[in-house]
Design an enzyme around this catalytic site. Structure first.
Site, PDB file in Angstrom:
ATOM      1  CG  LEU A  17      -2.003  -1.031   1.346  1.00  0.00           C
ATOM      2  CD1 LEU A  17      -2.668  -0.976   2.710  1.00  0.00           C
ATOM      3  CD2 LEU A  17      -3.042  -0.842   0.244  1.00  0.00           C
ATOM      4  CD  GLN A  19       9.150   0.729  -0.578  1.00  0.00           C
ATOM      5  OE1 GLN A  19       8.488   0.502  -1.584  1.00  0.00           O
ATOM      6  NE2 GLN A  19      10.355   0.235  -0.394  1.00  0.00           N
ATOM      7  N   GLY A  20       7.941   3.914   2.918  1.00  0.00           N
ATOM      8  CA  GLY A  20       8.622   5.115   3.368  1.00  0.00           C
ATOM      9  C   GLY A  20      10.010   4.802   3.863  1.00  0.00           C
ATOM     10  CB  THR A  21      12.369   6.788   5.917  1.00  0.00           C
ATOM     11  OG1 THR A  21      11.584   7.900   5.540  1.00  0.00           O
ATOM     12  CG2 THR A  21      13.825   7.091   5.726  1.00  0.00           C
ATOM     13  CE  LYS A  40       4.071   2.968   9.640  1.00  0.00           C
ATOM     14  NZ  LYS A  40       3.418   4.133  10.221  1.00  0.00           N
ATOM     15  CG  ASP A 133       4.421  14.511  11.125  1.00  0.00           C
ATOM     16  OD1 ASP A 133       4.379  15.632  10.571  1.00  0.00           O
ATOM     17  OD2 ASP A 133       4.891  13.496  10.594  1.00  0.00           O
TER      18      ASP A 133
END
Lengths: 455, 213
Positions: A17, A19-21, A40, A133
């Site tokens: 779904l 993708q990040g750091t 996740k 955030d």
């Protein structure tokens, strides 16, 4: 490679779904229940390297306590030698901002989402949890168009927090971040969250950012002075509210309690919709249980059912049997029991009197006394069921159980309102702990925010 | 493979393998690992030998290591499957498994029967039930007349002791408990479903093997 992949014998993993750091997020399905979830996945070495492990453990404990209809829920945590998996509620509707991409929202539509956002943020703040955030990527919708805020309490994993310690949004701009956060002064998470909510509200109705500049330095300047202009079509009430929220001085910035009382927020349309929903719900419940009228029913005057407790029921009240105490937490207490040497009738009379004095609505249904607050709290109206059980003719057990609303509000009502009012008739509160306990909180208690949190 | 006796005491800190326990119970490997975090916490609270002693169990339940309680004693004895005076990790997990929300009712009914069969005779006798009622009344600092207590016990026997022989056998108990599911409320701990989030420390040391993704 495209075989069915099963994780921990529990979840079937589907498509990627996002993708990040730190993380990859997969769509998945619980094999036993069929429930769809988002998982996740994080590589342990990455967070060990960045020293975030302790923070992550702490945040998991907090996330468990944060349950609200507008917050994406964490269902479970899994781990292998090299990876950690967070099993999260899956929001089918995707990002809220995909909606605005198709055009700006009416103030009315924006109000609905904003109220849900504020409700979630307020609830978390009451538990000492700050998002820090809030931004479009964190606002999701479920299949019923209900807003779900993601990553609450998981700020350690926020994609935007990079090694330089500065906050960036995915597109590399600090567009949603409060000025005091940018200037890297110590800041209050609560006030910074309020600011971000203001920026989000602006974007929902205007379809563009209040503070924007191609030059990052210029953008910082605009934010620190709160230089923005509302489009002409914004209503006066909305402009006033935004003026209060987008105040560069966190000390004078409008708090959530005031946002909730502002004219724009309270505008009846949205509320009316909510209220009708509640009334419909109650009516639906009443009809299914065979009652024809909703409110003010004369049937409410009927007598309470009195259940006789058998010997085994009585025994099971022993605290020695209550193994939940091994996991006990003050956050989670949703029911209270006491014994009284009064007759059931006398206890009932006292409860009615208490309801009147504390301005609680009291109704009876299926022999159970129901108490409800007149005003909505953080998670809607607070409702309790009160049941009286007879142990011997002049010895009863009374059970008060929260059936709706915010657990902290329930505990406060018990402590400040109900317990003191009942002290004349209570013989003993069951399961009261006289001593502070060693094992009370599961883990890392000293690092949890003090409660209630002082800012 | 022969002699194990001398090893047994030293091995207190070596717990039974998580995957074995996971296979035998409703818990996943991770949940067993999370339970180990709780187990360690309790088993190191007083004696620091990695085994749960009765005092430690009482401390965890009552926040007081000296508090005697008939029911806590019963639970401790039933958890102590090997009857060696301590609850080992494997015993802890297998016993808590009975309290898991997904465990079949029949197992909970059986456990509750053993709990109430104070003397292990295979029956819950009138005097045992009376003893337990007196214990809970005493715990609540409540004094009822002997007549009142007798009446409560008699009343219950009238409902549960269907063949009228003055004791409740297992079949009678099963029927009675099925009719009164409220009795088994204590036998289910919803917390056990959240255990990985209550004790997240396990993530650091998890030994579960990686699935290929």
């Amino acid at each position: 490679m495209e075989e069915r992949s099963i994780l921990m014998e529990r979840y079937e993993i589907g498509r990627l779904l996002g993708q990040g750091t730190f993380a990859k997020v997969y769509y998945a399905r619980n094999l036993a229940t069929g429930q769809t979830v988002a998982i996740k996945m994080i590589h342990k070495d990455k967070i060990v390297k960045t020293g975030l492990m302790d923070q992550i453990k702490r945040e998991i404990s907090i996330m468990r306590l944060v349950r609200h209809p507008n917050i994406l829920q964490l269902f479970e945590v899994m781990a292998t030698k090299n990876r950690i998996y967070f099993v999260l509620e899956y929001a089918k509707g995707g990002e809220l901002f995909n909606k605005i991409a198709k055009g700006k929202l009416t103030e009315e539509a924006a109000r609905k989402y904003f109220q849900q956002l504020i409700s979630a943020v307020d609830y978390c703040h009451s538990r000492g949890v700050y998002h820090r955030d809030l931004k479009p990527e964190n606002l999701l919708l479920d299949e019923n168009e209900t807003l779900k805020v993601s990553d609450f309490g998981l700020s350690a994993l926020a994609e935007s927090k990079r090694q330089d310690g500065l906050l960036h949004t995915a597109c590399g701009t600090p567009a949603y971040v409060a000025p005091e956060v940018l200037s890297r002064k110590g800041y209050s998470g609560a006030k910074a969250d309020v600011w971000s909510c203001g920026v989000i509200l602006f974007v929902l109705v205007a379809n563009y950012l209040p503070f924007h500049d191609r030059n990052l330095i210029e953008m910082y300047k605009k934010i620190s002075k709160a230089e923005y202009r509302c489009p002409r079509y914004f209503s006066v009430a909305l402009k006033e509210l935004l003026y209060g929220i987008l105040d560069p001085d966190p000390n004078t910035r409008i708090p959530i309690s005031m946002i909730k009382r502002s004219a724009w927020y309270r505008k009846p349309v949205g509320l009316a919709v909510l209220k009708t929903e509640i009334v419909n719900k109650i009516c639906a419940e009443a009809t299914t249980s065979g009652l024809t009228e909703c409110f003010g029913s004369e049937r409410n005057q009927g007598s309470l059912r009195l259940t006789n407790l058998n010997a085994f029921d009585i025994i099971s009240l022993s605290t020695g049997f209550d193994l939940s105490r091994l996991f006990d937490e003050k956050y989670s207490q949703r029911e209270t029991r006491f014994t009284s040497k009064q007759s059931a009738g006398a206890v009932f009379g006292k409860l009615k009197e208490l309801a009147r004095r504390l301005k609680l609505k009291d109704t009876k249904k299926d022999g159970v006394l129901k108490l409800a607050t007149a005003k909505e709290g953080r998670k809607g109206i607070l409702e309790l069921d009160v049941e009286i059980f007879e142990i011997a003719p002049s010895f009863v057990l009374v059970e008060l159980k929260k059936t709706n609303g915010d657990t902290l509000e329930y505990q406060k009502l018990m402590k400040d309102g109900i317990r003191p009012s009942l002290k004349d008739i209570v013989w003993a509160w069951q399961g009261d702990q006289q001593q502070p306990c060693v094992l009370r909180h599961a883990e890392q208690q000293p690092q949890l925010p003090p409660f209630p949190l002082q800012q | 493979m022969g002699c194990v006796s001398s090893k047994q005491f030293k091995r207190a800190e070596e717990y039974e393998d998580s995957s074995t326990l996971a296979k035998e119970t409703t818990f996943s490997v991770n949940e067993v690992e999370a339970l180990r975090v709780l187990y360690k916490k309790i088993s190191y609270s007083i004696f620091k030998d990695g085994l749960i002693h009765k005092e430690e169990f009482q401390l965890a339940l009552f926040r007081n290591s000296n508090k005697k309680n008939l029911f806590a004693d019963r639970i401790f004895d039933l958890f102590d499957l090997k009857r060696n005076g301590v609850i080992e990790f494997g015993e802890f997990v297998r016993s808590l498994n009975i309290f898991h929300p997904d465990t079949p009712m029949a197992e909970k009914i059986a456990f509750a029967f053993r709990l109430y069969d104070l003397r292990g005779t295979g029956f819950i006798k009138h005097e045992e039930l009376k003893e337990m009622v007196l214990a809970i009344l005493n715990e609540s600092e409540l004094i009822l007349s002997d007549d009142a207590v007798e009446q409560i016990v008699d009343q219950t026997f009238k409902q549960a002791d269907t063949n009228n022989d003055g004791k409740i056998d297992y079949e009678e108990w099963k029927a009675f408990a099925s009719k009164n599911p409220g009795l088994l409320k204590n036998m289910t701990l919803p917390y056990l479903k959240d255990i990985t989030m209550v004790f997240p420390s396990f993530v650091l040391n998890s030994g579960a093997s990686d699935d290929e993704l």
